[in-house]
Design a protein around this motif. Structure first.
Motif, PDB file in Angstrom:
ATOM      1  N   MET A   1      54.500  48.993  28.330  1.00 36.91           N
ATOM      2  CA  MET A   1      54.583  49.597  29.668  1.00 36.91           C
ATOM      3  C   MET A   1      54.595  48.531  30.758  1.00 36.91           C
ATOM      4  N   HIS A   2      53.793  47.474  30.591  1.00 37.62           N
ATOM      5  CA  HIS A   2      53.814  46.380  31.570  1.00 37.62           C
ATOM      6  C   HIS A   2      55.181  45.675  31.549  1.00 37.62           C
TER       7      HIS A   2
ATOM      8  N   PHE B   1      48.824  54.925  33.572  1.00 36.71           N
ATOM      9  CA  PHE B   1      49.405  53.770  34.249  1.00 36.71           C
ATOM     10  C   PHE B   1      50.223  54.202  35.469  1.00 36.71           C
ATOM     11  N   ALA B   2      50.949  55.311  35.353  1.00 37.92           N
ATOM     12  CA  ALA B   2      51.738  55.806  36.485  1.00 37.92           C
ATOM     13  C   ALA B   2      50.833  56.166  37.655  1.00 37.92           C
TER      14      ALA B   2
ATOM     15  N   ALA C   1      44.394  46.435  42.269  1.00 41.54           N
ATOM     16  CA  ALA C   1      43.515  46.128  41.135  1.00 41.54           C
ATOM     17  C   ALA C   1      43.015  44.701  41.269  1.00 41.54           C
ATOM     18  N   ALA C   2      41.806  44.473  40.788  1.00 41.86           N
ATOM     19  CA  ALA C   2      41.213  43.141  40.896  1.00 41.86           C
ATOM     20  C   ALA C   2      40.754  42.676  39.521  1.00 41.86           C
TER      21      ALA C   2
ATOM     22  N   ALA D   1      45.996  38.690  36.967  1.00 39.17           N
ATOM     23  CA  ALA D   1      45.871  39.875  37.804  1.00 39.17           C
ATOM     24  C   ALA D   1      46.172  41.128  36.986  1.00 39.17           C
ATOM     25  N   ILE D   2      45.429  42.192  37.268  1.00 40.62           N
ATOM     26  CA  ILE D   2      45.713  43.483  36.649  1.00 40.62           C
ATOM     27  C   ILE D   2      46.726  44.180  37.546  1.00 40.62           C
TER      28      ILE D   2
END
Length: 374
Positions: free
Chosen positions: A216-217, A252-253, A260-261, A268-269
């Protein structure tokens, strides 16, 4: 853009099948509808091969070589990309153990820097040296055990055995941190929240779903790079993991517009660009795109595993070695990635060193208090 996703090496929660140590995902991406535009060409190839569908594992080198030039021509005509993701399944058991037992939010015996900075990877790799196959199996059995009492007993046993091996580590600080963290987990297994409670939760931590996160990423990255939107995401239909894959894609959507941190120095997320279109499930029996994924994934696997492969077939993946994406979740990949990061890390200034020493001393005082109290 259109995306077609298939996997290979599926063994579900059985991470220690020696015949399939890796789980692979292949993702074919294209600006055009491959199901529609590749069907006629593949139908002719099926007729030549005298099969209903082109399954690489069944055709093998001998059956695929006569089709290779036409497949390469189809690849060039459609101009698609092929990305590969894989998870080393035995390593996944060790990584899961670290993520739960050394989680700073669960276990106060670990330092903040030991979990929330790249130092976590140093500790993970050192911890991994204490594992053998039997201990990794026990750690994974505890992770997927739905009976919490049984899981806690297994976890305690694993921690005790690992702690007995800590003396093999070369530096005193690693011996101290890892030993203290394991001992605290050994004494407080219920506070680690180690095991899955339901059967459906077990699916969420399998390599199939961990690998699908990478998929997905990767899709989001493709969409951002091309400044495009997803027209369809077609995933191979199989009963066990489709529901979990769907839930993950929806999750995720929902995060795609939220910041995000992560800890300092950690990647990084980034959920930006996550497609919001629902994923679809289909069989390669009615998807030319999935049929092509199967063929390319088989060639990639044989190449990466050093198995016999006809030169004509290697040409199918050669262009994707340069324009495709590859990602791997394994201890070796973590070591290779972070060794370079630490080598390139600049020396701290005197001011940074003084401040860091102050913060480390403060956290160490907190950590020792937690150990003495727990």
């Amino acid at each position: 853009m259109y995306f077609y996703v298939d996997e290979s090496g599926h063994t579900g929660p059985n991470l220690f099948d020696e015949t399939q140590p890796m789980l692979y995902y292949g993702v074919l991406s294209s600006k055009v509808n491959v199901d529609l535009l590749a069907e006629d060409s593949l139908r002719k190839l099926r007729q030549r091969a005298k099969v209903l569908r082109l399954h690489a594992n069944e055709l093998g080198n001998g059956g695929l070589v006569p089709l290779a030039s036409e497949l390469l021509a189809l690849q060039r005509r459609l101009n698609f990309r092929f990305d590969l993701y894989r998870v080393a399944k035995p390593d996944h058991a060790i990584i899961c153990f670290f993520d739960q037992v050394f989680d700073h939010g669960n276990n106060p015996a670990i330092t903040w820097t030991g979990y929330w900075t790249p130092m976590r990877y140093v500790l993970l790799l050192k911890l991994a040296k204490l594992f053998d196959k039997d201990i990794a199996k026990q750690a994974w059995e505890a992770r997927i055990e739905t009976d919490s009492d049984k899981a806690d007993a297994l976890l305690t046993s694993v921690c005790m055995e690992l702690r007995s091996r800590v003396g093999h580590l070369p530096d005193a600080r690693s011996r101290q941190l890892i030993s203290d963290t394991l001992e605290w987990a050994e004494k407080n297994p219920k506070k680690i929240y180690y095991n899955t409670k339901k059967k459906k939760d077990k699916l969420q931590i399998t390599p199939n779903i961990i690998g699908f996160q990478s998929v997905m990423h990767g899709i989001a990255s493709r969409l951002k790079t091309k400044k495009a939107k997803a027209a369809a995401i077609i995933v191979d239909q199989q009963s066990q993991f489709n529901k979990a894959q769907k839930s993950l894609s929806e999750y995720f959507a929902a995060l795609s517009d939220l910041p995000a941190a992560n800890g300092p120095g950690l990647p990084a997320i980034d959920f930006s660009g996550m497609p919001k279109i629902p994923i679809e499930f289909a069989s390669s029996a009615n998807s030319a795109g999935l049929e092509l994924v199967d063929l390319h994934l088989w060639v990639f696997k044989r190449t990466m595993e050093g198995k016999e492969l006809a030169p004509e077939l290697y040409r199918l993946i050669e262009p994707h070695l340069y324009r495709g994406r590859t990602d791997e979740i394994s201890l070796n990949a973590i070591a290779a990635r972070w060794e370079r990061w630490f080598e390139e890390l600049p020396d701290p200034t005197p001011e940074q060193l003084e401040r860091s020493q102050s913060l480390i001393a403060y956290d160490e005082e907190r950590r020792l208090r937690a150990i003495q109290g727990g």
